[in-house]
Design a protein around this motif. Sequence first.
Motif, PDB file in Angstrom:
ATOM      1  N   ASP A  16     -41.383  -0.899  37.801  1.00 54.00           N
ATOM      2  CA  ASP A  16     -42.288   0.054  38.445  1.00 54.00           C
ATOM      3  C   ASP A  16     -41.842   0.474  39.847  1.00 54.00           C
ATOM      4  O   ASP A  16     -42.597   1.066  40.593  1.00 54.00           O
ATOM      5  CB  ASP A  16     -43.727  -0.489  38.474  1.00 54.00           C
ATOM      6  CG  ASP A  16     -44.746   0.629  38.547  1.00 54.00           C
ATOM      7  OD1 ASP A  16     -44.514   1.681  37.922  1.00 54.00           O
ATOM      8  OD2 ASP A  16     -45.762   0.463  39.238  1.00 54.00           O
ATOM      9  N   GLU A  17     -40.616   0.145  40.217  1.00 50.70           N
ATOM     10  CA  GLU A  17     -40.074   0.533  41.527  1.00 50.70           C
ATOM     11  C   GLU A  17     -39.452   1.921  41.417  1.00 50.70           C
ATOM     12  O   GLU A  17     -38.874   2.280  40.390  1.00 50.70           O
ATOM     13  CB  GLU A  17     -39.011  -0.483  41.939  1.00 50.70           C
ATOM     14  CG  GLU A  17     -38.510  -0.313  43.348  1.00 50.70           C
ATOM     15  CD  GLU A  17     -37.604  -1.463  43.762  1.00 50.70           C
ATOM     16  OE1 GLU A  17     -36.849  -1.277  44.698  1.00 50.70           O
ATOM     17  OE2 GLU A  17     -37.654  -2.529  43.136  1.00 50.70           O
ATOM     18  N   VAL A  18     -39.559   2.718  42.482  1.00 48.10           N
ATOM     19  CA  VAL A  18     -38.947   4.044  42.503  1.00 48.10           C
ATOM     20  C   VAL A  18     -37.452   3.869  42.745  1.00 48.10           C
ATOM     21  O   VAL A  18     -37.044   3.187  43.679  1.00 48.10           O
ATOM     22  CB  VAL A  18     -39.564   4.925  43.612  1.00 48.10           C
ATOM     23  CG1 VAL A  18     -38.825   6.248  43.726  1.00 48.10           C
ATOM     24  CG2 VAL A  18     -41.036   5.160  43.337  1.00 48.10           C
ATOM     25  N   VAL A  19     -36.639   4.476  41.872  1.00 50.48           N
ATOM     26  CA  VAL A  19     -35.181   4.426  42.016  1.00 50.48           C
ATOM     27  C   VAL A  19     -34.606   5.814  41.773  1.00 50.48           C
ATOM     28  O   VAL A  19     -35.259   6.677  41.188  1.00 50.48           O
ATOM     29  CB  VAL A  19     -34.522   3.433  41.035  1.00 50.48           C
ATOM     30  CG1 VAL A  19     -34.922   2.020  41.341  1.00 50.48           C
ATOM     31  CG2 VAL A  19     -34.808   3.783  39.610  1.00 50.48           C
ATOM     32  N   PHE A  20     -33.402   6.002  42.220  1.00 53.52           N
ATOM     33  CA  PHE A  20     -32.656   7.222  41.964  1.00 53.52           C
ATOM     34  C   PHE A  20     -31.455   6.819  41.128  1.00 53.52           C
ATOM     35  O   PHE A  20     -30.830   5.797  41.385  1.00 53.52           O
ATOM     36  CB  PHE A  20     -32.254   7.879  43.285  1.00 53.52           C
ATOM     37  CG  PHE A  20     -33.464   8.303  44.060  1.00 53.52           C
ATOM     38  CD1 PHE A  20     -33.978   9.579  43.920  1.00 53.52           C
ATOM     39  CD2 PHE A  20     -34.122   7.416  44.886  1.00 53.52           C
ATOM     40  CE1 PHE A  20     -35.116   9.958  44.598  1.00 53.52           C
ATOM     41  CE2 PHE A  20     -35.267   7.779  45.571  1.00 53.52           C
ATOM     42  CZ  PHE A  20     -35.763   9.067  45.422  1.00 53.52           C
ATOM     43  N   CYS A  46     -31.737   2.319  45.329  1.00 59.93           N
ATOM     44  CA  CYS A  46     -33.144   2.062  45.663  1.00 59.93           C
ATOM     45  C   CYS A  46     -33.664   3.151  46.597  1.00 59.93           C
ATOM     46  O   CYS A  46     -32.898   3.875  47.232  1.00 59.93           O
ATOM     47  CB  CYS A  46     -33.318   0.668  46.260  1.00 59.93           C
ATOM     48  SG  CYS A  46     -32.678   0.444  47.922  1.00 59.93           S
ATOM     49  N   GLU A  47     -34.964   3.261  46.670  1.00 58.60           N
ATOM     50  CA  GLU A  47     -35.591   4.322  47.456  1.00 58.60           C
ATOM     51  C   GLU A  47     -35.241   4.215  48.936  1.00 58.60           C
ATOM     52  O   GLU A  47     -34.981   5.215  49.594  1.00 58.60           O
ATOM     53  CB  GLU A  47     -37.110   4.282  47.263  1.00 58.60           C
ATOM     54  CG  GLU A  47     -37.818   5.461  47.882  1.00 58.60           C
ATOM     55  CD  GLU A  47     -39.298   5.497  47.551  1.00 58.60           C
ATOM     56  OE1 GLU A  47     -39.857   6.599  47.535  1.00 58.60           O
ATOM     57  OE2 GLU A  47     -39.896   4.431  47.313  1.00 58.60           O
ATOM     58  N   ASN A  51     -33.412   7.159  50.967  1.00 59.14           N
ATOM     59  CA  ASN A  51     -34.051   7.790  52.124  1.00 59.14           C
ATOM     60  C   ASN A  51     -33.204   7.666  53.383  1.00 59.14           C
ATOM     61  O   ASN A  51     -33.249   8.543  54.250  1.00 59.14           O
ATOM     62  CB  ASN A  51     -35.440   7.193  52.359  1.00 59.14           C
ATOM     63  CG  ASN A  51     -36.421   7.639  51.289  1.00 59.14           C
ATOM     64  OD1 ASN A  51     -36.243   8.662  50.644  1.00 59.14           O
ATOM     65  ND2 ASN A  51     -37.452   6.836  51.087  1.00 59.14           N
TER      66      ASN A  51
END
Length: 55
Positions: A16-20, A46-47, A51
């Motif tokens: 459920d972690e935001v990743v690219f 990783c986000e 960023n």
Amino acid sequence: MDNPKCVVCDKEIKGDEVVFVKMRYPKRSGFTEIKAYLRNESKFICEACFNNKSF
């Protein structure tokens, strides 16, 4: 099976972690094992690293 890791900071990617994801668009159509495909054919960022543009 090991959890994927960020290619920049080596942090383990959790559920459920935001990743690219950097990957090639698949030639095959209708594949169902998406998680396995991503683990084998892509690189995760990783986000926080995304960023910070640390890659």
